[in-house]
Design a protein around this motif. Sequence first.
Motif, PDB file in Angstrom:
ATOM      1  N   CYS A   1       0.844  -1.195   0.000  1.00 45.72           N
ATOM      2  CA  CYS A   1       0.000   0.000   0.000  1.00 45.72           C
ATOM      3  C   CYS A   1       0.884   1.252   0.000  1.00 45.72           C
ATOM      4  O   CYS A   1       1.799   1.362   0.816  1.00 45.72           O
TER       5      CYS A   1
ATOM      6  N   LEU B   1       1.636   7.193   3.819  1.00 46.32           N
ATOM      7  CA  LEU B   1       1.421   5.795   4.232  1.00 46.32           C
ATOM      8  C   LEU B   1       2.169   4.827   3.321  1.00 46.32           C
ATOM      9  O   LEU B   1       2.037   4.876   2.104  1.00 46.32           O
ATOM     10  N   LYS B   2       2.968   3.976   3.969  1.00 45.71           N
ATOM     11  CA  LYS B   2       3.557   2.835   3.270  1.00 45.71           C
ATOM     12  C   LYS B   2       3.251   1.635   4.163  1.00 45.71           C
ATOM     13  O   LYS B   2       3.607   1.635   5.352  1.00 45.71           O
ATOM     14  N   ALA B   3       2.562   0.651   3.614  1.00 51.57           N
ATOM     15  CA  ALA B   3       2.144  -0.476   4.447  1.00 51.57           C
ATOM     16  C   ALA B   3       2.120  -1.747   3.606  1.00 51.57           C
ATOM     17  O   ALA B   3       2.118  -1.695   2.368  1.00 51.57           O
TER      18      ALA B   3
ATOM     19  N   CYS C   1      -2.697  -5.001  13.209  1.00 56.74           N
ATOM     20  CA  CYS C   1      -2.090  -4.002  12.320  1.00 56.74           C
ATOM     21  C   CYS C   1      -0.974  -3.349  13.131  1.00 56.74           C
ATOM     22  O   CYS C   1      -1.233  -2.615  14.073  1.00 56.74           O
TER      23      CYS C   1
ATOM     24  N   MET D   1       2.406  -0.960  13.721  1.00 55.42           N
ATOM     25  CA  MET D   1       3.158   0.185  13.155  1.00 55.42           C
ATOM     26  C   MET D   1       4.527   0.169  13.797  1.00 55.42           C
ATOM     27  O   MET D   1       4.661   0.205  15.030  1.00 55.42           O
TER      28      MET D   1
ATOM     29  N   SER E   1      -0.958  -6.961   9.122  1.00 57.31           N
ATOM     30  CA  SER E   1      -0.546  -5.822   8.306  1.00 57.31           C
ATOM     31  C   SER E   1       0.504  -5.023   9.067  1.00 57.31           C
ATOM     32  O   SER E   1       0.505  -5.024  10.307  1.00 57.31           O
ATOM     33  N   VAL E   2       1.397  -4.395   8.325  1.00 61.96           N
ATOM     34  CA  VAL E   2       2.393  -3.534   8.968  1.00 61.96           C
ATOM     35  C   VAL E   2       2.414  -2.168   8.282  1.00 61.96           C
ATOM     36  O   VAL E   2       2.379  -2.077   7.058  1.00 61.96           O
ATOM     37  N   ILE E   3       2.421  -1.142   9.110  1.00 62.24           N
ATOM     38  CA  ILE E   3       2.597   0.222   8.605  1.00 62.24           C
ATOM     39  C   ILE E   3       4.050   0.583   8.890  1.00 62.24           C
ATOM     40  O   ILE E   3       4.523   0.423  10.032  1.00 62.24           O
TER      41      ILE E   3
ATOM     42  N   LYS F   1       2.567   8.798  12.888  1.00 58.46           N
ATOM     43  CA  LYS F   1       1.151   8.375  12.922  1.00 58.46           C
ATOM     44  C   LYS F   1       0.243   9.608  12.927  1.00 58.46           C
ATOM     45  O   LYS F   1       0.274  10.397  13.863  1.00 58.46           O
TER      46      LYS F   1
ATOM     47  N   MET G   1      -5.058   4.015   5.634  1.00 59.85           N
ATOM     48  CA  MET G   1      -4.927   2.573   5.883  1.00 59.85           C
ATOM     49  C   MET G   1      -6.314   1.914   5.828  1.00 59.85           C
ATOM     50  O   MET G   1      -6.472   0.820   5.286  1.00 59.85           O
TER      51      MET G   1
ATOM     52  N   THR H   1      -0.147   0.401  17.505  1.00 54.66           N
ATOM     53  CA  THR H   1      -1.508   0.882  17.233  1.00 54.66           C
ATOM     54  C   THR H   1      -2.381   0.602  18.465  1.00 54.66           C
ATOM     55  O   THR H   1      -2.125  -0.331  19.215  1.00 54.66           O
TER      56      THR H   1
END
Length: 349
Positions: free
Chosen positions: A18, A25-27, A43, A45, A81-83, A91, A99, A118
Amino acid sequence: MTIFNHSEFDQHQQIVFCNDPETGLKAIIAIHNTQRGPALGGCRMWNYANDEEALTDVLRLSKGMTYKSALANLALGGGKSVIIGDPRKHKTKELLAAMGRFLERTGNQYIAAEDSGTSVPDLRIIEQNTDNVAGVTEHLGIDGQPSNGDPSPATAYGTFIGLKAAVKHRLNITDLKGLKVAIQGVGNVGYRLAEYLHKEGAKLFVSDINPEQVEKAVNELGAKAVPLDQILLQEVDVVAPCALGASLNDETIPLIKAKVIAGAANNQLARPQHDHDLHDRGILYAPDYAINAGGIIDISYERSGYDVEKAKAHIESIGDTLNEIFNRSTKENRPTGEIADELAVERLS
Ligand code: NAD
């Protein structure tokens, strides 16, 4: 960077990269397996050093969620998922909202819950753009207390049930009065586990990098405070790792005196070989993802209209799953972690 030949790639169904330049945002969303149902997982971060590190983490963690949910007999698959970014610096509401839009596009294949970096308020922002979020609904928790969706009380209860099953199997003890238990980390889960054990008359030994938590356990539960580097090596019946991963390693395993290891921490074994090392030393290890499944069970019930009694009964089945693992381990003289993986794959199919 390779994907299909990556060492942690395990026939993942879908991996989504993403990118939203407007919010930064890069995820990565990794859906490992949806055979049993939609993939549910945290999720996270995290300030990863590079993209490779983020990919490795998300691939490994999403596979772990498939195994955890299958072993817990949940109608859920595994995903994570990872941000990429420092949660304290990067954030923003806009980034979290972006996201949410990416989660929505997975078409209900992946449901995100809170994880390192998160929180419930963050997920509430994400939720504005998608229904694919869990662990945010207020309800009466399994401990009878109002819950904001935090799964820790359920994780602690499941760990307590699992600890009792392990003690019965290895030490043939059903009455916990006088049982000596060393708990590493008395945070959200560890402290609640300590409370359950205290109620049953167990004698507690605790350590935590946060002195206030230790003091509370000493004052309220009569626990004995132990230095950080000594907690796993106490002359006790049970060691309960409830802090960090990799606490069971080359340095600690030869010095452990307890006959049972039963705690909530994720990834307790530093390497797969340590499963064998514990078995060879006659120490019964309750596999981490089997004993700490109370939280994911709790979240799954939240999604289907929370029923306290049903959720509690399901969490108590952690004891049955562990008994199955322990019995098979004894019968076949093989380590418990290996048996847990095997059982998870059986339940998956
Ligand atoms: P937490 O952060 O509330 O508690 C962890 C505690 O460990 C903290 O009090 C911290 O100060 C302490 N700690 C950190 N390093 C330590 C060290 N070296 N020695 C002793 N204490 C140390 O986290 P939590 O939610 O209680 O989770 C505990 C463990 O259980 C984690 O490994 C987590 O991944 C795992 N887990 C938690 C849940 C859940 O529902 N919260 C579910 C599954 C697994």
